[in-house]
Design a protein around this motif. Structure first.
Motif, mmCIF file in Angstrom:
data_model
loop_
_atom_site.group_PDB
_atom_site.id
_atom_site.type_symbol
_atom_site.label_atom_id
_atom_site.label_comp_id
_atom_site.label_asym_id
_atom_site.label_seq_id
_atom_site.Cartn_x
_atom_site.Cartn_y
_atom_site.Cartn_z
ATOM 1 N N GLU C 34 8.492 -0.005 7.897
ATOM 2 C CA GLU C 34 7.220 0.647 7.615
ATOM 3 C C GLU C 34 7.411 2.027 6.979
ATOM 4 N N ASP C 35 8.508 2.714 7.381
ATOM 5 C CA ASP C 35 8.730 4.073 6.872
ATOM 6 C C ASP C 35 9.008 4.104 5.372
ATOM 7 N N VAL C 37 7.444 2.759 2.912
ATOM 8 C CA VAL C 37 6.348 2.395 2.013
ATOM 9 C C VAL C 37 5.420 3.540 1.637
ATOM 10 N N VAL C 38 5.199 4.465 2.544
ATOM 11 C CA VAL C 38 4.030 5.338 2.411
ATOM 12 C C VAL C 38 4.291 6.575 1.565
ATOM 13 N N PRO C 40 2.393 10.039 1.874
ATOM 14 C CA PRO C 40 1.294 10.812 2.489
ATOM 15 C C PRO C 40 0.722 11.903 1.590
ATOM 16 N N ILE C 156 7.293 12.315 6.010
ATOM 17 C CA ILE C 156 6.665 11.099 6.549
ATOM 18 C C ILE C 156 6.727 11.099 8.073
ATOM 19 N N LEU C 157 7.881 11.439 8.613
ATOM 20 C CA LEU C 157 8.008 11.445 10.073
ATOM 21 C C LEU C 157 7.387 12.690 10.690
ATOM 22 N N THR C 159 4.797 14.454 9.850
ATOM 23 C CA THR C 159 3.335 14.519 9.916
ATOM 24 C C THR C 159 2.796 13.354 10.746
ATOM 25 N N ASN C 160 3.675 12.658 11.434
ATOM 26 C CA ASN C 160 3.287 11.592 12.357
ATOM 27 C C ASN C 160 3.068 12.216 13.735
ATOM 28 N N PRO C 161 1.945 11.904 14.360
ATOM 29 C CA PRO C 161 1.678 12.551 15.661
ATOM 30 C C PRO C 161 2.722 12.230 16.731
ATOM 31 N N PRO C 164 8.697 11.311 15.475
ATOM 32 C CA PRO C 164 9.913 10.538 15.768
ATOM 33 C C PRO C 164 11.175 11.286 15.359
#
Lengths: 421, 421, 421, 421
Positions: C34-35, C37-38, C40, C156-157, C159-161, C164
């Motif tokens: 999943e990581d 693809v995005v 942000p 990506i990681l 700005t993830n609540p 990780p």
């Protein structure tokens, strides 16, 4: 605006005050009341705002400080006419200037009259040198707004579908086609840059310093409409390879295909001038182009723009004085004029020349204190330096060391191109 | 605007023409030249545009068609004053109307004069009924622009930090607090909806049809400022549960916390009126609120807005004629007035009342042909119906069947609330 | 990216190829599908896009040109992985990269494998110097994308609540507080600027030329988090006077109050690092700040940023080689480390250092022909130069003459501050 | 979503739970991990978000309330999977859903498993009717998200340049061209509207009430691709007169020239379906069109859309049960099918049918208390009602009284047209 720090002579300050203040009204004479109000784009301020703001400068920084028991014309004007100074209280959003119909032009003229009366009284008293210096700053500030008045009026009238004529002015201009530009050679060496004289200058010209320049050559005149049309006709606006990436995006998105104010009709190019809509004269310098366009043009020719240091060195080398017959505001032609002869370098007046230098502080750039210090270097990022003044610049306002600056997409000023290699 | 289809009487069309045309100028009398030009938001057109556009309507649809060898005042005006009609050629972007300073007000007044002279000549000849009908459409069209003139002038002056007074007008108004509203009960049944008379109406009132209504009750007066303040003081703008989801987003994003033109100063609420900045009068009807706010208010009270059918049935039930002493444009107070007594239903005049009905065509809604048909039903989506007219509506312009409509976030018209259950 | 023009050595190109290509996969090892693809924000490309684009570079510019009868893996990938090259056909809008879920990571790994097999075959044949040079450009290009992979994964990681952890890494770091920075003095004179060696460099380092520098001093280490916190605690983000006007607008509008990735919890500052969310270490260099913040910090201290020329001269004066124990990508710490001792100048590695120089061509900057020439100087406007490399830069990729550049508001790279006067 | 208020039967709730929950996973089977993450437009949620959100609904509203000592799977998921409920705490911005790569699909499947285990335990205990009713709401809620899963997956795959096939499915479909639609006549009278049965329904179907309908006729099938192509070929998208003003602006600005997913290649029309890119079949119902397009099509034909009341009355008149062989989700064709014969009214399944009714509360619309009440009527503004379900709607989810609603510009649902007069 930047801020002067060294001020010597103060002769005839009252006469100077009258002359400069009168000139702003003179520029506005051809306008109707309606023309004074609008702000078609954020860059363009309503003419009545310029008239009020330059007056507010004297009221707020001179009269309120140095005129004993001064009573403001109307306290509420501060909110409207404070352009920028955070230290001087809240102020209207820049983009809302064009929605404010009151106070009307009549009231603003009364405001000017009221402030002028008090200023004249003050100027007839004995003043400290510091106060005189501040007043002179105010006059140079007003001269900057005179140039903006002219370019903003041009935008307001020039984007009107009726293309109203602001002033009738014909310049003979030479009929014969201009030949290729000549190259002026300057030798490598260490040069002094910045204002070293005893008169007035802005702070961004200070921090006099040395630069090393390699040998370079610079053209003896501005790029003409004819030369720029060649670029257009060779697909200049359609070939990615000539453009800075950001410039290409800009031109694509806004569908830019010619200088501002240019219109194509039946395969002929016309442009709006303050003398009305006219066919483009191939001998005249091209104007109303962005940095992006200037840079693309230079790349297409396989050449480049001069740096601001090269420009200043070349100007100092060629000119000892500001030309008396230059094409400045006082000419009241308000449009660039074709090169007269090969001695006419067009370095001062006509159009501001984009340089390849970013607007940054000189080494040892001084920092000013106080409210006027707010302007100090605040704009030294993401802008390019322009040199030489234009047909809308007051003659007494320009110098070879004068540094003007705009963002790379701006076109509503009288801007043009000179090439180097 | 919608379009009338049935027109019977034509007595005194010339007098009517003079009166209506004169009224538009009367509304503009307190303005300065600068006020005529600006467009602070896209909804608000410059007053000079209203004056020109309503004139262009007569020139373009009447004189150009029916006045033999008519010579237009200036061909170029078409581009500026065509509001909407795709079939009538290219036109200026709506959002650019406020940047066009020329032609100035003087020229537009000459334009009105020129068109009026020709119209008066035409009106003194013998005209087909069809032409007379078209002229009457033009007059109703101009009346719509008179209401817009008033609300647009209010916006231009009311968002000016100087809060200029447009007109001095004091209404006694009762001093004692207004008691709770009474409920008027209407029984269930089948009712006729739409215009069935012989006079003038717009096409959106046609397609007369039957609706079934369940028993309902409707209040005998408008919601007051005092009642609305209760909503505000009970956190009405801060509780999600009262709001439509889209309304909540709207209020959050624009930081809406009170009706338009309301300002809090030292814990007191003031609002701008065309009579100047005044303290909010608790007895007067609340106005300048969006559909979102009206709906949230109703939900907070545990009630709802009436549908446009309930409103029309109630109005027909209570009124046989337009009240002569109603608070319309002719009152020249330009602000809603407190309920006079319990017989004063405030159904016609004062403020437009948001209904809970979306603006959609009636069954059998007729379609018009030709240029005027362009308006036909073009706006029947994503708008809500308002009923009853306001203090800015000409008295001769309103009817119980009249359907006004605006998007759910609009607030610059005189809009208010009546509740049902 | 800029383009090398002088390439001498070519030993072990196959081994180099393997090592660089392997390193990209190594960086992606901790990711879930999943990581990959995005996207942000527009600046941050999906990791799978980096893997594909760097592969496409070899397929498109090497294999398609020099591998006989090469059959592309999938013609359609050109559209997706062409980043920028107008001459190489249409391509996906940059801002849409994060919406494209197919081809998935598995397919892109097959694509890499396919291209690598062919490249290895090609590299085992005898190649012209020109081809070898192009391949080496491809490797340096991939190294640039390795740095971007790291910073984009961090975004990506980070700005993830769930914050990780990408990798566990602890660096001892000194516990005692770091004392004040020392000043290194450099004397005025004419200095040579630009790459003069025989190895690889990008074209923006060429056009070796002389500059004159006045006497200056530069700090012997980077600004620490502790020093930056002083600025914050002294209201640095709330005082207009420290900021460039454009920077002030930027900070106000985006409500910037601390470096990117900083979070305040119970009056303590934490920041996201690739090692997880950690309390801010006062000794470590501050990072993830914009040019605007760097400039404001310097002004608050009454100092300034060095120019890129001062920085290069100081770096050449202090270092003869790239430090073997520097904090580069190979350290796999992916976060700047506190100054070890007074000899640790932190000039290379740790964080990219904003300079006070705009990104502009050197005198005699060369122009390249062909597709790779598209990058040539395309970005030389409205960006500032950064020097020195970061903890995410491959050690073999950096040089004292290396010119990196970003817009003045960018913060997602490892950027920091060194002061001069 | 709207909220049911009357729930009677509860047989086999456990089996129902298993079946519905299993179905969501079944829909996701053809996806790769990358497909689960992205959100190419704000309307489209990442598939993993649907899987998590429908699970969170059970955890948050059922288990947390009724399962003794329930321990949440991960407290932090609340922030990510709360879609809308203000009362349930802060939540991620809708437009950011597609940037959140962790928790990955694996973790979300574990989350589903964890919640399902607890739900199954709970369902094997004796539960109050109220709890059972809430669980059934949860199942209907999940069915709504199953339809969204299908349409969102279609958008994610259908805007990918590789046009990946989601499922292989061929429907015979009749080869012969479909003849003109027949008209079904319904007589004027008073009709009951709304859900009057004993099963499950949403609250927006309640408030059963009477409406008066005039005589009307409605077509016996949906508009086909062939009929819609006629509109396109007759310049439907280029003639202002067919369009609502807002629809015209929408189509101009977004350059809309065909239904969503249609592509023209060599003068043939293709469209993306979940079975891959296929040539447009002229017999199949047109789908993926906005209200604006539906309304323009009807106006071009000189007809109109039915109101939601006309539709419901016609549906009740023609159907006593939901057709067993209808084209619903369970068919797994995921695309509308051509009318089989003249008895095939296509009223239920295939495509949602735009009606001419705005989405507004029925008279006596009930208001729910508590968290679920938040949805209550929150969306009843600026949307139009659609009726009949689609090829992505679960068969057990649809009813003749079911009211769906979308904004007038939405096209990513399976939406189509039926005409009335």
């Amino acid at each position: 605006m930047a801020i002067p720090t060294q001020i010597k002579s103060d002769t005839n300050l009252l006469l100077e005050y009258r002359e400069v203040r009168q000139q702003s009204l003179h520029i506005c004479k051809p306008l109707q009341a309606e023309d004074f109000v609008v702000q078609p784009i954020s860059d363009v301020s309503p003419p009545k705002w310029h008239l009020g703001h330059s007056t507010w400068f004297f009221e707020n920084f001179i009269l309120a400080e140095y005129y004993k028991n001064y009573k403001r014309f109307d306290e509420r004007l501060n909110y409207f006419f404070n352009s920028y100074y955070e230290s001087q209280g809240p102020r209207i959003l820049r983009s809302n200037r064009g929605n404010i119909t009151r106070p009307g032009v009549e009231t603003i003229l009364e405001y000017r009259h009221y402030v002028d009366e008090h200023m004249e009284q003050l100027l007839q008293t004995s003043l400290h040198q510091e106060v005189k210096d501040f007043i002179r700053i105010g006059l140079h500030h007003e001269q900057q707004h005179q140039e903006l008045l002219i370019t903003d009026i041009k935008y307001i009238l020039g984007t009107n579908p009726f293309f109203p004529v602001y002033t009738k002015s014909e310049v003979g201009g030479r009929k014969s086609e201009i030949g290729p530009a000549n190259w002026i050679s300057i030798s490598e060496g260490i040069y002094n840059i910045g204002y070293q004289d005893n008169g007035f200058c802005f702070d961004n010209e200070l921090g006099v310093h040395k630069v090393f320049l390699h040998d370079f050559e610079i053209q003896n005149r501005l790029i003409t409409n004819g030369e720029y049309l060649e670029f257009m006709q060779n697909g200049g606006y359609h070939h990615f390879e000539y453009w800075l990436s950001e410039g290409w995006e800009w031109a694509k998105q806004l569908e830019i295909k010619a200088p501002l104010y240019w219109y194509e009709k039946d395969s002929e190019w016309y442009h709006y001038t303050l003398n009305g809509l006219r066919q483009v004269n191939l001998n005249e310098p091209v104007t109303h182009i962005s940095y992006f366009e200037s840079d693309a043009y230079a790349r297409w020719r396989g050449l480049r723009l001069p740096t601001e240091f090269e420009w200043e060195v070349a100007c100092n080398y060629l000119h000892h004085d500001i030309p008396v017959n230059g094409n400045f505001m006082e000419t009241e032609h308000y449009h660039p004029i074709a090169q007269q002869d090969e001695q006419d370098t067009q370095l001062l007046g006509n159009v501001w020349e984009w340089t390849g230098s970013a607007y940054l502080p000189y080494p040892n750039f001084p920092r000013l204190k106080g409210a006027l210090g707010e302007y100090n270097g605040k704009f030294m990022v993401n802008q390019m330096v322009l040199r030489g003044g234009s047909c809308a610049t007051p003659r007494s306002h320009i110098r070879p060391t004068y540094r003007n600056f705009f963002q790379t997409d701006k076109r509503w000023q009288f801007t043009g191109i000179r090439l180097a290699k």
